[in-house]
Design a protein around this motif. Structure first.
Motif, PDB file in Angstrom:
ATOM      1  N   GLY A 183       0.818  -1.207   0.000  1.00 10.89           N
ATOM      2  CA  GLY A 183       0.000   0.000   0.000  1.00 10.89           C
ATOM      3  C   GLY A 183       0.845   1.246   0.000  1.00 10.89           C
ATOM      4  N   HIS A 184       0.647   2.114  -1.007  1.00  9.96           N
ATOM      5  CA  HIS A 184       1.434   3.331  -1.115  1.00  9.96           C
ATOM      6  C   HIS A 184       0.628   4.423  -1.804  1.00  9.96           C
ATOM      7  N   VAL A 206       0.805   5.406   6.341  1.00 15.08           N
ATOM      8  CA  VAL A 206       0.699   5.673   4.913  1.00 15.08           C
ATOM      9  C   VAL A 206      -0.664   6.251   4.540  1.00 15.08           C
ATOM     10  N   ARG A 207      -1.702   5.903   5.243  1.00 17.87           N
ATOM     11  CA  ARG A 207      -3.030   6.418   4.911  1.00 17.87           C
ATOM     12  C   ARG A 207      -3.137   7.916   5.188  1.00 17.87           C
ATOM     13  N   GLU A 208      -2.308   8.406   6.107  1.00 15.74           N
ATOM     14  CA  GLU A 208      -2.313   9.834   6.394  1.00 15.74           C
ATOM     15  C   GLU A 208      -1.694  10.642   5.258  1.00 15.74           C
ATOM     16  N   TRP A 209      -0.947   9.977   4.388  1.00 13.99           N
ATOM     17  CA  TRP A 209      -0.289  10.681   3.290  1.00 13.99           C
ATOM     18  C   TRP A 209      -1.137  10.715   2.018  1.00 13.99           C
ATOM     19  N   ALA A 210      -2.262  10.014   2.016  1.00 18.27           N
ATOM     20  CA  ALA A 210      -3.005   9.787   0.767  1.00 18.27           C
ATOM     21  C   ALA A 210      -4.038  10.857   0.457  1.00 18.27           C
ATOM     22  N   PHE A 211      -4.267  11.820   1.365  1.00 13.75           N
ATOM     23  CA  PHE A 211      -5.199  12.924   1.134  1.00 13.75           C
ATOM     24  C   PHE A 211      -6.590  12.418   0.730  1.00 13.75           C
ATOM     25  N   GLY A 212      -7.033  11.405   1.440  1.00 11.55           N
ATOM     26  CA  GLY A 212      -8.369  10.888   1.193  1.00 11.55           C
ATOM     27  C   GLY A 212      -8.483   9.955   0.006  1.00 11.55           C
ATOM     28  N   GLU A 240      -7.439   6.582  -2.475  1.00 17.95           N
ATOM     29  CA  GLU A 240      -7.144   5.174  -2.250  1.00 17.95           C
ATOM     30  C   GLU A 240      -5.647   4.905  -2.401  1.00 17.95           C
ATOM     31  N   LEU A 241      -5.176   3.968  -1.637  1.00 16.80           N
ATOM     32  CA  LEU A 241      -3.791   3.551  -1.768  1.00 16.80           C
ATOM     33  C   LEU A 241      -3.634   2.634  -2.978  1.00 16.80           C
ATOM     34  N   ARG A 242      -2.501   2.692  -3.597  1.00 19.80           N
ATOM     35  CA  ARG A 242      -2.165   1.790  -4.692  1.00 19.80           C
ATOM     36  C   ARG A 242      -1.345   0.628  -4.147  1.00 19.80           C
ATOM     37  N   SER A 243      -1.321  -0.470  -4.865  1.00 16.42           N
ATOM     38  CA  SER A 243      -0.539  -1.633  -4.447  1.00 16.42           C
ATOM     39  C   SER A 243      -0.171  -2.461  -5.666  1.00 16.42           C
TER      40      SER A 243
END
Length: 441
Positions: free
Chosen positions: A277-278, A338-344, A346-349
């Motif tokens: 997740g990134h 990492v979820r705090e960096w995503a600005f709302g 979805e994370l990619r993987s």
């Protein structure tokens, strides 16, 4: 003499602090000089001298800043065209440091003006600080000053090794700067300690004739990091003490703006954590591997850089690694989840796999196998039908990666993780092989 080794495994280099209980000297100090200062304070000695074996090509020196901060004399070869004041030193000069005697020996080969330093004190075992000259079972590479000088320097390197072997006693301890994973080593080194006597039996520069040594050396030279081109000019100009204060803290909105603007936002987490997740558009250079070497190699020089780490300590470690190669300024940093960096968003993987998984997949469907190891590794053996693009060439050759699902591998997984993040950021469907090539081949 007490000899204290300051190891920088991420760059494959060593610096040294030597003292007699009262005064000390340093050899080839790295940019983050606080490590030297801490040892000086711990031992309760005065730093009287700093010696450079050569103008380094793989890191920014801390020598000038260290000398200015402590009042130590700064010894740099008289022939080096530096733009700052130093204490010039030449072949045969002897410097008294407390009860220790340090003699300069011209040992060209890694550079034309390379010096080694033989140190003695009363009945102590003699030592020689060989920089990028005589390494453990190898020598420094002779091609960093350009192809027009490479053969001449290779011959000089052979002669320099023989000079050391002839003039110094067999029990002299050999203490090189390079050769512990550094790309400044011409060939892989062997062992973690050595003497002149041992090198006479194991070092090709001392066991084969000059012509054979030079031919073998030149044939075995591989690529070296692109950031090396910036190290010599920085060291000739006289680098200042680095600023290791924490960088500006970025929120998720700022991170997204920077990514969309084409800046590099680098995630320091492990390759498996990144794959799971990134944030879209971020790149993965894990702090658990040769972080500075590969980031410095691939980052277009001068590109704004922001770091993402799980903790402030992780950011600080990366920052320290980067100033060693002259990347002094970070635009920003962010820590936490990492979820705090995503600005709302979805994370990619992407998937990670083993070579055994690749073997199974190839029975069922066609996939692209991308090998990002260096040319010398590829030549030693590679998978059938694999596409070869070395990691350091991937950004410029991205359009050569065939269409379809890309399974990317290297030797052990670290470079594959970097390559997978580059491909994912470019919108490709990718699987990163996190496995040992030699064991699985």
């Amino acid at each position: 003499m007490e000899i204290l080794t300051i190891d920088t495994p991420s760059l494959g280099d060593r610096s040294y602090l030597v003292h007699d209980g009262r005064v000390a000297f340093a050899v080839d100090p790295q940019r983050d000089i606080d490590r030297v200062l801490t040892l000086v304070e711990d031992r309760g000695v005065r730093l009287a001298a700093v010696f450079e074996t050569h103008i380094h090509n793989d890191y920014v020196t801390g020598g000038l800043a260290l000398a200015r901060l402590t009042g130590a004399s700064y010894h740099v070869n008289r022939e080096d065209p530096v733009t700052f004041e130093r204490t010039p030193i030449s072949d045969g000069d002897v410097v008294e440091v407390g009860s220790m005697r340090v003699r300069a020996l011209a040992t060209p080969g890694h550079t034309f003006t390379h010096l080694s330093y033989a140190a003695t004190r009363e009945d102590d075992t003699p030592v020689v600080f060989t920089g990028g000259s005589l390494l453990f079972g190898s020598t420094g590479r002779p091609d960093l000053l350009g192809p027009e000088h490479t053969e001449d320097l290779a011959h000089a390197q052979h002669a320099s090794a023989h000079r050391l072997a002839t003039e110094l006693p067999d029990d002299t301890q050999v203490l090189p700067t390079h050769g512990f994973g550094s790309f400044c080593s011409a060939t892989p080194t062997s062992g973690d300690a050595s003497t002149i006597g041992r090198e006479k039996h194991v070092n090709p520069a001392l066991t084969v004739d000059e012509r054979s040594y030079v031919e073998t050396l030149l044939a075995g030279l591989d690529v070296y990091p692109a950031y090396y081109a910036h190290m010599e000019p920085a060291n000739l100009a006289g680098p200042s003490e680095p600023d290791l204060s924490p960088p500006h803290r970025a929120d998720a909105a700022e991170l997204r703006r920077r990514i969309d603007a084409g800046e590099w936002v680098v995630d320091l987490r492990t390759r498996t954590a990144f794959a799971a997740g990134h944030v879209a558009g971020t790149l993965n250079f894990g702090i658990d591997g040769a972080f500075a070497t590969y980031l410095g190699w691939l980052l277009p020089w001068g590109t704004p850089l922001t770091l993402l780490g799980e903790t402030p300590e992780q950011i600080a470690e990366a920052q320290r690694e980067l100033v060693r190669i002259g990347i002094d300024r970070l635009e920003a940093a962010a820590t936490g989840n990492v979820r705090e960096w995503a600005f709302g968003g979805e994370l990619r993987s992407f998937e990670t796999a083993w070579f055994a998984d690749l073997a199974q997949v190839r029975h069922h469907r066609r996939v692209v196998v991308l090998d990002v190891r260096r040319r010398s590794e590829w030549d030693e053996g590679h998978l059938d039908d694999a596409v070869h693009i070395p990691l350091h060439e991937l950004l410029e050759r991205m359009d050569e990666v065939p269409a379809g699902e890309v399974w990317v591998h290297c030797k052990s997984g670290y470079r594959a993780g970097i390559a997978a993040s580059l491909l994912a950021a470019a919108g490709r469907r990718v699987v990163s092989i996190n496995d040992d090539f030699a064991a699985a081949a």
